[in-house]
Enzyme design. Sequence first.
Site, PDB file in Angstrom:
ATOM      1  N   LYS A  19       1.913  -9.416   4.326  1.00 19.96           N
ATOM      2  CA  LYS A  19       3.244  -9.201   3.739  1.00 19.96           C
ATOM      3  C   LYS A  19       3.241  -8.011   2.779  1.00 19.96           C
ATOM      4  O   LYS A  19       4.158  -7.198   2.803  1.00 19.96           O
ATOM      5  CB  LYS A  19       3.710 -10.456   2.976  1.00 19.96           C
ATOM      6  CG  LYS A  19       3.832 -11.702   3.843  1.00 19.96           C
ATOM      7  CD  LYS A  19       4.493 -12.846   3.080  1.00 19.96           C
ATOM      8  CE  LYS A  19       3.707 -13.299   1.865  1.00 19.96           C
ATOM      9  NZ  LYS A  19       2.411 -13.930   2.161  1.00 19.96           N
ATOM     10  N   ARG A  24      -9.883 -10.223  -5.463  1.00 17.65           N
ATOM     11  CA  ARG A  24      -8.949 -10.973  -6.314  1.00 17.65           C
ATOM     12  C   ARG A  24      -9.560 -12.326  -6.666  1.00 17.65           C
ATOM     13  O   ARG A  24     -10.198 -12.944  -5.831  1.00 17.65           O
ATOM     14  CB  ARG A  24      -7.636 -11.177  -5.549  1.00 17.65           C
ATOM     15  CG  ARG A  24      -6.566 -10.213  -5.960  1.00 17.65           C
ATOM     16  CD  ARG A  24      -5.400 -10.249  -5.040  1.00 17.65           C
ATOM     17  NE  ARG A  24      -4.846 -11.582  -4.837  1.00 17.65           N
ATOM     18  CZ  ARG A  24      -3.727 -11.823  -4.174  1.00 17.65           C
ATOM     19  NH1 ARG A  24      -3.039 -10.820  -3.660  1.00 17.65           N
ATOM     20  NH2 ARG A  24      -3.281 -13.038  -4.022  1.00 17.65           N
ATOM     21  N   ARG A  57      -4.888 -22.309  -1.204  1.00 11.29           N
ATOM     22  CA  ARG A  57      -3.646 -21.536  -1.005  1.00 11.29           C
ATOM     23  C   ARG A  57      -3.098 -21.750   0.403  1.00 11.29           C
ATOM     24  O   ARG A  57      -1.889 -21.853   0.608  1.00 11.29           O
ATOM     25  CB  ARG A  57      -3.913 -20.046  -1.258  1.00 11.29           C
ATOM     26  CG  ARG A  57      -4.120 -19.750  -2.735  1.00 11.29           C
ATOM     27  CD  ARG A  57      -4.724 -18.378  -2.956  1.00 11.29           C
ATOM     28  NE  ARG A  57      -3.869 -17.301  -2.523  1.00 11.29           N
ATOM     29  CZ  ARG A  57      -4.316 -16.118  -2.101  1.00 11.29           C
ATOM     30  NH1 ARG A  57      -5.610 -15.881  -2.032  1.00 11.29           N
ATOM     31  NH2 ARG A  57      -3.477 -15.194  -1.738  1.00 11.29           N
ATOM     32  N   ARG A  90       8.955 -19.678  -1.848  1.00 11.25           N
ATOM     33  CA  ARG A  90       7.764 -20.344  -1.311  1.00 11.25           C
ATOM     34  C   ARG A  90       7.971 -21.844  -1.198  1.00 11.25           C
ATOM     35  O   ARG A  90       7.112 -22.537  -0.682  1.00 11.25           O
ATOM     36  CB  ARG A  90       6.601 -20.088  -2.254  1.00 11.25           C
ATOM     37  CG  ARG A  90       5.563 -19.082  -1.716  1.00 11.25           C
ATOM     38  CD  ARG A  90       4.484 -19.037  -2.734  1.00 11.25           C
ATOM     39  NE  ARG A  90       3.231 -18.480  -2.414  1.00 11.25           N
ATOM     40  CZ  ARG A  90       2.861 -17.236  -2.618  1.00 11.25           C
ATOM     41  NH1 ARG A  90       3.723 -16.332  -2.984  1.00 11.25           N
ATOM     42  NH2 ARG A  90       1.620 -16.879  -2.412  1.00 11.25           N
ATOM     43  N   ARG A 142     -10.869  -9.457   1.993  1.00 13.89           N
ATOM     44  CA  ARG A 142      -9.977  -8.528   1.288  1.00 13.89           C
ATOM     45  C   ARG A 142     -10.604  -7.960   0.016  1.00 13.89           C
ATOM     46  O   ARG A 142     -11.176  -8.686  -0.788  1.00 13.89           O
ATOM     47  CB  ARG A 142      -8.686  -9.265   0.943  1.00 13.89           C
ATOM     48  CG  ARG A 142      -7.679  -8.419   0.206  1.00 13.89           C
ATOM     49  CD  ARG A 142      -6.276  -8.884   0.411  1.00 13.89           C
ATOM     50  NE  ARG A 142      -5.980 -10.150  -0.245  1.00 13.89           N
ATOM     51  CZ  ARG A 142      -4.793 -10.748  -0.162  1.00 13.89           C
ATOM     52  NH1 ARG A 142      -3.835 -10.201   0.577  1.00 13.89           N
ATOM     53  NH2 ARG A 142      -4.569 -11.879  -0.764  1.00 13.89           N
TER      54      ARG A 142
END
Length: 245
Positions: A35, A188, A199, A110, A155
């Site tokens: 996203k 992160r 998550r 969300r 990531r």
Amino acid sequence: MAAETQGDAKATDVLDLKTRNIGPVILLGPPGAGKGTQAKALVARYGIPQISTGDLLRENRARGTELGKQAAAIMDRGELVPDELVCSMVAARLAEKDCVRGCILDGFPRTVAQAKWLDDFLARRVAESDQPWPPLVVVSIVVEYNQLWRRLTGRRTCPVDGTIYNIYFQPARVPDTCDICGSKLVTRKDDSEDVISKRLKEYESQTLSLVPYYRQSGRLHEIDGDRSVEEVTAALFRAIEHDRL
Ligand code: AMP
């Protein structure tokens, strides 16, 4: 092939896209669906801002605001920040001048409660604004679970210019170093394996219910996100421009 070229606007059309009233666009999808990356392509094409609630919350944390302090521990556990806090943060952001022709909502809503709040907010805005937005466009990026897992665990981000890399799919030329500015890349805090798993579960239990919510209102476009970044971008342009032009 014809379908693939439909989204290719001519230079004059692209200019027009940057002055048009695009309105709100929701990018829906699990963590790791791309996203953030896709939102940047939409910002470049339509000239409207990306509003990432995750980024706004991280900025609040970095500045040490009251909201940032309240959100910090919740975010580190991979849970969702309470709806009231997120909705008032979004309301303040949407009132800013740069949102006058629309915005790309990334990571919001969300929960169904946030989606209902947004519907009310948009209805009020249509009634009160002298430049009302056209109706919401909702695009859901669909990605298979194992693929998401590799995207999230791999990531790495540049803390200086925000460039996103992936050790499996899109590694930096020199490991752990930003190709653009040479800074040391970071993982992160919420990209650790146990937090990622949390998550993804939060997504399945809360956010996935937005798909039927928006499908029922006829506003949902579903896009296969298991393709190259460029192919997904082209599909997003087609979906948005199908509704807008
Ligand atoms: P993201 O960068 O979108 O993955 O968001 C990072 C974290 O910020 C999430 O795991 C949540 O803790 C929090 N967050 C971001 N957006 C929302 C939202 N719309 N509602 C609740 N919590 C959010």
